[in-house]
Design a protein around this motif. Sequence first.
Motif, PDB file in Angstrom:
ATOM      1  N   ARG A 111       0.815  -1.213   0.000  1.00  0.00           N
ATOM      2  CA  ARG A 111       0.000   0.000   0.000  1.00  0.00           C
ATOM      3  C   ARG A 111       0.854   1.271   0.000  1.00  0.00           C
ATOM      4  N   LEU A 112       2.115   1.155   0.426  1.00  0.00           N
ATOM      5  CA  LEU A 112       2.982   2.328   0.443  1.00  0.00           C
ATOM      6  C   LEU A 112       3.341   2.793  -0.964  1.00  0.00           C
ATOM      7  N   GLN A 113       3.398   1.865  -1.925  1.00  0.00           N
ATOM      8  CA  GLN A 113       3.809   2.212  -3.272  1.00  0.00           C
ATOM      9  C   GLN A 113       2.719   1.967  -4.313  1.00  0.00           C
ATOM     10  N   ALA A 114       1.756   1.122  -4.003  1.00  0.00           N
ATOM     11  CA  ALA A 114       0.703   0.805  -4.980  1.00  0.00           C
ATOM     12  C   ALA A 114      -0.617   0.608  -4.250  1.00  0.00           C
ATOM     13  N   SER A 115      -1.200   1.712  -3.793  1.00  0.00           N
ATOM     14  CA  SER A 115      -2.416   1.619  -2.994  1.00  0.00           C
ATOM     15  C   SER A 115      -3.636   1.233  -3.820  1.00  0.00           C
ATOM     16  N   LEU A 116      -3.479   1.081  -5.140  1.00  0.00           N
ATOM     17  CA  LEU A 116      -4.570   0.619  -5.981  1.00  0.00           C
ATOM     18  C   LEU A 116      -4.698  -0.901  -5.932  1.00  0.00           C
ATOM     19  N   GLN A 229       6.243   4.218   8.003  1.00  0.00           N
ATOM     20  CA  GLN A 229       5.528   4.868   6.910  1.00  0.00           C
ATOM     21  C   GLN A 229       4.109   4.325   6.775  1.00  0.00           C
ATOM     22  N   LEU A 230       3.958   3.013   6.955  1.00  0.00           N
ATOM     23  CA  LEU A 230       2.630   2.399   6.851  1.00  0.00           C
ATOM     24  C   LEU A 230       1.711   2.919   7.946  1.00  0.00           C
ATOM     25  N   GLN A 231       2.250   3.113   9.145  1.00  0.00           N
ATOM     26  CA  GLN A 231       1.440   3.640  10.241  1.00  0.00           C
ATOM     27  C   GLN A 231       0.944   5.046   9.916  1.00  0.00           C
ATOM     28  N   ARG A 232       1.836   5.877   9.367  1.00  0.00           N
ATOM     29  CA  ARG A 232       1.433   7.235   8.979  1.00  0.00           C
ATOM     30  C   ARG A 232       0.386   7.191   7.871  1.00  0.00           C
ATOM     31  N   PHE A 233       0.598   6.299   6.908  1.00  0.00           N
ATOM     32  CA  PHE A 233      -0.335   6.166   5.787  1.00  0.00           C
ATOM     33  C   PHE A 233      -1.720   5.766   6.284  1.00  0.00           C
ATOM     34  N   GLU A 234      -1.765   4.776   7.170  1.00  0.00           N
ATOM     35  CA  GLU A 234      -3.052   4.308   7.678  1.00  0.00           C
ATOM     36  C   GLU A 234      -3.739   5.362   8.532  1.00  0.00           C
ATOM     37  N   ASN A 235      -2.941   6.137   9.272  1.00  0.00           N
ATOM     38  CA  ASN A 235      -3.527   7.221  10.070  1.00  0.00           C
ATOM     39  C   ASN A 235      -4.171   8.271   9.168  1.00  0.00           C
ATOM     40  N   GLN A 236      -3.464   8.615   8.079  1.00  0.00           N
ATOM     41  CA  GLN A 236      -3.981   9.611   7.147  1.00  0.00           C
ATOM     42  C   GLN A 236      -5.221   9.092   6.430  1.00  0.00           C
ATOM     43  N   GLU A 237      -5.138   7.851   5.965  1.00  0.00           N
ATOM     44  CA  GLU A 237      -6.282   7.253   5.276  1.00  0.00           C
ATOM     45  C   GLU A 237      -7.470   7.155   6.225  1.00  0.00           C
ATOM     46  N   GLY A 238      -7.186   6.802   7.484  1.00  0.00           N
ATOM     47  CA  GLY A 238      -8.256   6.708   8.470  1.00  0.00           C
ATOM     48  C   GLY A 238      -8.920   8.038   8.711  1.00  0.00           C
ATOM     49  N   LEU A 239      -8.148   9.114   8.683  1.00  0.00           N
ATOM     50  CA  LEU A 239      -8.717  10.443   8.872  1.00  0.00           C
ATOM     51  C   LEU A 239      -9.701  10.764   7.750  1.00  0.00           C
ATOM     52  N   LEU A 240      -9.309  10.486   6.504  1.00  0.00           N
ATOM     53  CA  LEU A 240     -10.200  10.753   5.382  1.00  0.00           C
ATOM     54  C   LEU A 240     -11.472   9.918   5.477  1.00  0.00           C
ATOM     55  N   ASN A 241     -11.318   8.661   5.874  1.00  0.00           N
ATOM     56  CA  ASN A 241     -12.490   7.799   6.004  1.00  0.00           C
ATOM     57  C   ASN A 241     -13.456   8.313   7.072  1.00  0.00           C
ATOM     58  N   ARG A 242     -12.902   8.721   8.226  1.00  0.00           N
ATOM     59  CA  ARG A 242     -13.745   9.219   9.305  1.00  0.00           C
ATOM     60  C   ARG A 242     -14.406  10.539   8.921  1.00  0.00           C
ATOM     61  N   LEU A 243     -13.644  11.386   8.205  1.00  0.00           N
ATOM     62  CA  LEU A 243     -14.195  12.662   7.768  1.00  0.00           C
ATOM     63  C   LEU A 243     -15.306  12.434   6.750  1.00  0.00           C
ATOM     64  N   GLN A 244     -15.095  11.478   5.866  1.00  0.00           N
ATOM     65  CA  GLN A 244     -16.132  11.148   4.888  1.00  0.00           C
ATOM     66  C   GLN A 244     -17.422  10.730   5.580  1.00  0.00           C
ATOM     67  N   ALA A 245     -17.297   9.845   6.562  1.00  0.00           N
ATOM     68  CA  ALA A 245     -18.484   9.365   7.279  1.00  0.00           C
ATOM     69  C   ALA A 245     -19.204  10.511   7.983  1.00  0.00           C
ATOM     70  N   LEU A 246     -18.435  11.417   8.597  1.00  0.00           N
ATOM     71  CA  LEU A 246     -19.027  12.551   9.303  1.00  0.00           C
ATOM     72  C   LEU A 246     -19.794  13.446   8.338  1.00  0.00           C
ATOM     73  N   ILE A 247     -19.185  13.747   7.194  1.00  0.00           N
ATOM     74  CA  ILE A 247     -19.828  14.637   6.227  1.00  0.00           C
ATOM     75  C   ILE A 247     -21.068  13.977   5.635  1.00  0.00           C
ATOM     76  N   GLU A 248     -20.953  12.714   5.263  1.00  0.00           N
ATOM     77  CA  GLU A 248     -22.084  12.029   4.633  1.00  0.00           C
ATOM     78  C   GLU A 248     -23.274  11.909   5.581  1.00  0.00           C
ATOM     79  N   ASP A 249     -22.990  11.827   6.876  1.00  0.00           N
ATOM     80  CA  ASP A 249     -24.073  11.709   7.864  1.00  0.00           C
ATOM     81  C   ASP A 249     -24.746  13.044   8.171  1.00  0.00           C
ATOM     82  N   SER A 250     -24.152  14.136   7.697  1.00  0.00           N
ATOM     83  CA  SER A 250     -24.694  15.447   8.066  1.00  0.00           C
ATOM     84  C   SER A 250     -24.675  16.420   6.886  1.00  0.00           C
ATOM     85  N   LEU A 251     -24.913  15.900   5.668  1.00  0.00           N
ATOM     86  CA  LEU A 251     -24.858  16.759   4.486  1.00  0.00           C
ATOM     87  C   LEU A 251     -25.899  17.880   4.534  1.00  0.00           C
ATOM     88  N   ASP A 252     -27.033  17.616   5.164  1.00  0.00           N
ATOM     89  CA  ASP A 252     -28.063  18.651   5.214  1.00  0.00           C
ATOM     90  C   ASP A 252     -27.718  19.762   6.185  1.00  0.00           C
TER      91      ASP A 252
END
Length: 337
Positions: A111-116, A229-252
């Motif tokens: 995931r560090l070099q090919a997250s696809l 590096q993987l720990q930092r990557f997962e922390n960053q990815e986790g932030l985006l995921n949590r932010l996505q959930a927060l926004i999607e739950d309160s779009l109105d």
Amino acid sequence: MKNTFGLDDKVIPIYFPSSLVRWLESQGYKREELIEGTDLEATEIDKPEALTSFRKHRKIIENAVRLADSPHLGLAFGQQLQITSMGIVGYAALSEKNVGQSLQTIVKFIRLQASLLDLELARKEDYVSLLIDETIDLGSIRRFIFETILAFSCNMLESQGIEKLPGMRCKMRMTKTDDWDDYKHLLPFPVQFDQSVNALEIPAEYMDLPLKMADPVSASNAIKICEEQLQRFENQEGLLNRLQALIEDSLDNPPSLAKAADHFCVSPRTLRRELEKLDTTYQTQLDHYRKEAAINYLKGSTLSVQEIADKMGYNDSSNFARAFRKWTGKSPGDYRQ
């Protein structure tokens, strides 16, 4: 394991498309044409630590296949890639004791070099299967990506003295193309198409073959860096995921940056700084999910523009229409038609 990042989230290491661009430049192609339609600056290609979005990643590959006029460009590209192209992950894999441990290291840190891609090793009778899946729908670049993997895998094994690859085989979910027989000589193993999995099947006896550059100290140091590096990557990815959930739950009634930060138990400054590390902002993420939701409503419902605006947290439908035109270049009504 599927990722939840959006098409425009900058979470993908740019090293892969940048390697492709530099290789084609050496073949006489122009960088400006290869990155056309991506909004990338020409100098960004030379920054290995940079992140890009899947949309831009895909566009570069589409440009490359079109300009090279080669439907199987991935095979040629994969042939010239070396394991060191994977950066610190490649060095860690090269320093391992044997082929089996090297593959395990690649699977763990891919995931560090090919997250696809998502990799998994599975033992089956006398074979070890390297299962390959995509973490996001690769669409138009699927064939290029998987053919690159096949050719690159040959280079990786051949670099360890496994040159003839006897007994190795490949299974692919994709359908065989009419011109495949003209290209199959580029791979030293047979490929079976229309299979239930994507997998490289490697004789189990290869797993114990020692690596030429085996160095336990170097391997330990490189793996430690990869884990950090993987720990930092997962922390960053986790932030985006949590932010996505927060926004999607309160779009109105989306929260402000300050309220979002409070939700995550951090200061607004910390949240802003962490998002800047991902080359994004809270407003960018909010606009992204509003856009996606609005498009889904326009395509899949009979709600009026005013009703959709209300669901997006806009009190005035004209403000929503202005924002939508900025996102898509069209009014909500035109887009629905």
